[in-house]
Enzyme design. Structure first.
Site, PDB file in Angstrom:
ATOM      1  N   ARG A  12       0.843  -1.204   0.000  1.00 41.20           N
ATOM      2  CA  ARG A  12       0.000   0.000   0.000  1.00 41.20           C
ATOM      3  C   ARG A  12       0.883   1.261   0.000  1.00 41.20           C
ATOM      4  O   ARG A  12       1.007   1.949  -0.994  1.00 41.20           O
ATOM      5  CB  ARG A  12      -0.939  -0.031   1.230  1.00 41.20           C
ATOM      6  N   ASP A  13       1.550   1.516   1.118  1.00 34.21           N
ATOM      7  CA  ASP A  13       2.325   2.749   1.260  1.00 34.21           C
ATOM      8  C   ASP A  13       3.441   2.808   0.219  1.00 34.21           C
ATOM      9  O   ASP A  13       3.747   3.869  -0.337  1.00 34.21           O
ATOM     10  CB  ASP A  13       2.914   2.798   2.675  1.00 34.21           C
ATOM     11  N   HIS A 205       4.117   3.994  12.996  1.00 38.65           N
ATOM     12  CA  HIS A 205       4.415   3.986  11.564  1.00 38.65           C
ATOM     13  C   HIS A 205       5.552   4.982  11.364  1.00 38.65           C
ATOM     14  O   HIS A 205       5.349   6.185  11.408  1.00 38.65           O
ATOM     15  CB  HIS A 205       3.165   4.399  10.768  1.00 38.65           C
ATOM     16  N   HIS A 207       9.173   6.414   9.472  1.00 38.16           N
ATOM     17  CA  HIS A 207       9.937   6.530   8.228  1.00 38.16           C
ATOM     18  C   HIS A 207      11.420   6.621   8.563  1.00 38.16           C
ATOM     19  O   HIS A 207      11.793   6.829   9.715  1.00 38.16           O
ATOM     20  CB  HIS A 207       9.474   7.754   7.439  1.00 38.16           C
ATOM     21  N   CYS A 238       7.216   8.500   0.326  1.00 33.41           N
ATOM     22  CA  CYS A 238       7.607   9.804  -0.215  1.00 33.41           C
ATOM     23  C   CYS A 238       9.003  10.236   0.188  1.00 33.41           C
ATOM     24  O   CYS A 238       9.155  11.168   0.987  1.00 33.41           O
ATOM     25  CB  CYS A 238       6.639  10.900   0.229  1.00 33.41           C
ATOM     26  N   ASN A 247       9.964   4.803   3.805  1.00 37.71           N
ATOM     27  CA  ASN A 247       9.509   3.946   4.899  1.00 37.71           C
ATOM     28  C   ASN A 247      10.658   3.201   5.562  1.00 37.71           C
ATOM     29  O   ASN A 247      11.700   2.954   4.959  1.00 37.71           O
ATOM     30  CB  ASN A 247       8.503   2.932   4.355  1.00 37.71           C
TER      31      ASN A 247
HETATM   32 ZN    ZN Z   1       4.711   5.615   5.351  1.00 33.20          ZN
END
Ligand code: ZN
Length: 312
Positions: A12-13, A205, A207, A238, A247
């Site tokens: 997904r991400d 979550h 990064h 991103c 990530n």
């Molecule tokens: Zn993320």
């Protein structure tokens, strides 16, 4: 039973952040291979309109496929109540709605202010409840925003309480922008837990935009966090600078946790082999990770075993 749950968010991400569309068959092989390596939760996609994110157009098919894998918790992202309805119909085990703590980011990203987002959360929670689906809220930009800069911690706490009242069963503190530092992770985790209850916040979550991802994990562990999102090869999230991953890299996270004697249930060698699926399906796409580059330490297996023994 594993001590720590790693939730793989790459499909997904990761995939939503790149322009290319991974073929459905490759996505299925990826999900199956990670599950076979011992990954117990995968965010397989997002129920957003396909015209906005064509990369996610096959999410319902992926949910159906992943549901056939025994023992795998299948989750998806939903942007709003409409997405929640699609997710429930598809038969997900869990859904997660992002709630941007920065109002500027929220308006820019989904054209909704906090009040409008809380209405979506209320409506989505109701749909999830009716279908017996676990409902989580991702407190995105909780550690800082690329448009607003610092996000007040009191604001994060206040919005988390409001989201709990709106029906959230669980929270994820999300470092959407790669701004978090370990002291901040510790502080904000404590504050949010104190406000919403200890077992309502279990997920981070994170990064690795500025290389602080694993340090932030350790800070989270020390505050009792038991679930961490990560993406195979650090795909997505991103990245803002060339050469910087977005990530947190699943492979690096698994290596560290296993060496610390925290059982993830994931076989690192098997996980490292899954990268070839990404390399084949997305040739030229940068994928990251220190562990894949350097290889595990020569005494990795012994070390992981020794750590488990000394921890028990
Ligand atoms: Zn993320």
């Amino acid at each position: 039973m594993s001590d720590i749950l790693i939730s793989e968010v790459g499909p997904r991400d990761g995939l939503q952040s790149i322009d290319r569309i991974m073929p459905l068959d490759a996505k299925k092989r990826w999900i199956a291979a990670e599950a076979a390596a011992g990954v117990k939760e995968i965010e397989v996609g997002s129920f957003v309109p396909p015209k906005l994110l064509p990369q996610m157009a096959d999410t319902a098919e992926l949910v159906a496929f992943a549901k056939g894998i025994a023992g795998l918790n299948v989750v998806t992202l939903v942007p709003n109540a409409k997405g929640a309805e699609f997710a429930a119909q598809a038969g997900v085990d869990g859904m997660s709605i992002p709630f941007s703590m920065s109002e500027t980011h929220s308006i820019k990203n989904v054209r909704k202010d906090h009040k409008a987002m809380l209405a979506e959360i209320t409506a989505s929670a109701k749909i999830a409840r009716e279908h017996g689906v676990h409902f989580a809220v991702g407190l995105s930009t909780a550690f800082g925003c690329t448009m607003e800069g610092a996000v007040a911690e009191d604001q994060v706490v206040r919005l988390a309480v409001q989201a709990a009242e709106a029906g959230a069963q669980e929270f994820s503190l999300s470092d959407t922008t790669g701004y978090a530092d370990p002291a901040q992770v510790r502080r904000l985790t404590r504050k949010v837990k104190a406000a919403v209850g200890d077992d309502m916040l279990t997920t981070l979550h994170l990064h690795n935009t500025r290389g602080l991802g694993l340090a932030n994990v350790v800070a989270g562990l020390e505050e009792g966090i038991t679930t961490f999102d990560a993406s195979l090869g650090g795909l997505g999230g991103c990245p803002f600078a060339p050469g910087a991953s977005g990530n947190l890299v699943t492979e690096d996270l698994v290596l560290m946790l296993n060496c610390m004697g925290l059982n993830t249930g994931i076989d690192l060698d098997a996980l490292l082999n899954v990268r070839s699926i990404l390399e084949e399906a997305l040739p030229g796409e940068p994928i990251y990770g220190f562990t894949p580059d350097a290889g595990p330490m020569l005494d990795y297996a012994e070390r992981a075993e020794r750590a488990v023994r000394s921890a028990t």
